[in-house]
Design a protein around this motif. Structure first.
Motif: not given
Length: 447
Positions: A377-390, A392-398
């Motif tokens: 989940a933390h690697l998935r695309d988080a740029h579209y509306a609703g992605a945060e609620g799913l 997506h991108g949570k906990g990703y380390v740059y």
């Protein structure tokens, strides 16, 4: 006049030939139906096809064209057909012998002819790359003002050999090298056509294969060899042309080259490069060249070997072989054999590694076996509306925010965690990669 010793000209100014002209000249196509190997230029509505149609009042004006292709692919033939089929007056200049004065005289005559009779002129310039800049400049007014329709032929890349103003005022049409099937059509036609050998001789299958290989993609050379081989057979009192006759015509002992030889020698060639036996690799390269193997095919095999067998042990070898393949396409034979030799030596003497090859094969095998779950989940695309609620991108380390730009987090799907596909060797540059990768994997494991 044409370089093949024309016996005269027809009503349009196109050279005509007697029965004593060389076979390659007598067999030059006189209609579109006889042209082989250039279907991509002759389709309905194609610029060259429009040039081959009779000039009509009110019809769209056809631009001048530059025909680029290897020797013996039909550039001169197409120019002659343009003049004959369109009914335009034909003038020919060879860049080997013509100067600025000759160009100006032809253009002046074309202008007078158009003013007096309304007849258009096709100006064929053979080997236009041999013209100097000033000679090419002399063509510009005629092309721009359409005093002539220029049909220029060149065996060299026009981007490097034709001045930009002339190139921008013309359509660039690329002729393809003739394949084996096309050469066979031409040879068979010459054997039976009354302009050629008129069915008086036959060509054995082995002799046909040998002749086609020696001729390569050059139609003119194939017919020149056929004529010489037929002469050898006739002198011996025979009506069948044999491999030995082709050898006499080619002035060389031909390598016997059937389909099995093609695959066997190619296999030995690749395995010799892989095995680092540079002398064996050069031997098999020479056998392929001598047998008339397509140099572009050889160049492709060298590139594949550089990727598959040298890999990251010497990452500079792949771009070297790519450059060699491009040079082979630009230069052509026989000089291309020098480029091929250099590329073969580079591949054969380079350190070897198939680790990159093994890595992708193993990864594909896992996928085909059903492995490879959802993307974390933390690697998935988080740029579209609703992605945060799913999530997506949570906990990703740059990665660039982490020490050494190596972010310790899970990258592989759950069912493949811990899998290793790339295992570099200690050969060449991969020795350094091995050390660095070991440290990277240590850092990734510290999550």
């Amino acid at each position: 006049m044409d370089l093949f010793d024309a016996q005269g000209v027809d009503d349009t100014g196109v050279p005509s030939y007697s029965a004593t002209a060389p076979l390659a000249v007598r067999m030059r196509p006189t209609s579109l139906d006889e042209v082989v190997g250039q279907d991509h230029l002759l389709g309905e509505g194609a610029p060259l096809r429009r040039l081959l149609e009779p000039a009509r009042e009110g019809a769209p004006v056809v631009s001048s064209v530059i025909l680029w292709g290897p020797p013996g692919t039909g550039k001169t033939t197409l120019a002659y057909l343009v003049a004959r089929a369109s009914g335009r007056h034909f003038e020919e200049l060879s860049a080997v012998s013509a100067g600025v004065k000759d160009i100006r005289e032809v253009v002046a005559s074309a202008k007078r002819r158009t003013a007096a009779t309304g007849e258009d002129t096709v100006l064929f310039v053979d080997e236009v790359h041999r013209f100097s800049k000033s000679q090419q400049d002399a063509l510009l007014p005629a092309v721009e003002n359409r005093w002539v329709t220029l049909v220029a032929a060149t065996t060299e890349n026009p981007s490097f050999s034709v001045i930009s103003p002339l190139l921008s005022r013309s359509l660039l049409l690329t002729l393809h090298p003739l394949d084996e099937a096309a050469i066979r059509v031409l040879v068979d036609r010459a054997l039976t056509d009354t302009r050629g050998l008129g069915g008086r001789l036959t060509l054995e299958e082995d002799a046909t294969s040998a002749l086609v290989h020696v001729a390569g993609s050059d139609a003119r050379r194939s017919l020149t060899l056929l004529e010489a081989a037929a002469g050898a057979a006739t002198d011996a009192g025979r009506t069948d042309v044999t491999v030995e006759d082709v050898e006499v015509a080619a002035n060389q002992a031909l390598v016997r080259w059937d389909q099995d030889q093609h695959y066997d020698v190619t296999s030995a060639f690749i395995k010799s490069m892989r095995g680092s036996d540079v002398d064996a690799a050069i031997h098999y390269l020479a056998r392929m060249i001598e047998a008339g193997e397509d140099p572009r095919f050889i160049a492709r095999r060298i590139m594949i070997c550089a990727s598959e067998d040298v890999g990251l042990a010497a990452p500079e070898i792949l771009p070297l072989t790519v450059a060699a393949a491009q040079a082979v396409a630009l230069v052509g034979m026989p000089e291309a054999q020098l480029i091929l030799s250099e590329a073969v030596i580079a591949v054969a003497t380079a350190p070897k590694s198939n680790a990159a090859t093994t890595a992708i094969f193993q990864a594909l095998a896992d996928l085909r076996a059903g492995k490879g779950g959802p993307v974390p989940a933390h690697l998935r695309d988080a740029h579209y509306a609703g992605a945060e609620g799913l999530g997506h991108g949570k906990g990703y380390v740059y990665a660039h925010d982490a020490p050494h730009s190596v972010a310790a987090q899970q990258y592989l799907p759950d069912d493949l965690v811990g899998t290793r596909y790339y295992e570099p060797t200690t050969n060449g540059t991969e020795a350094m990669i091995t050390k660095r990768l070991a440290r990277i994997r240590e850092l990734l494991a510290m999550r």
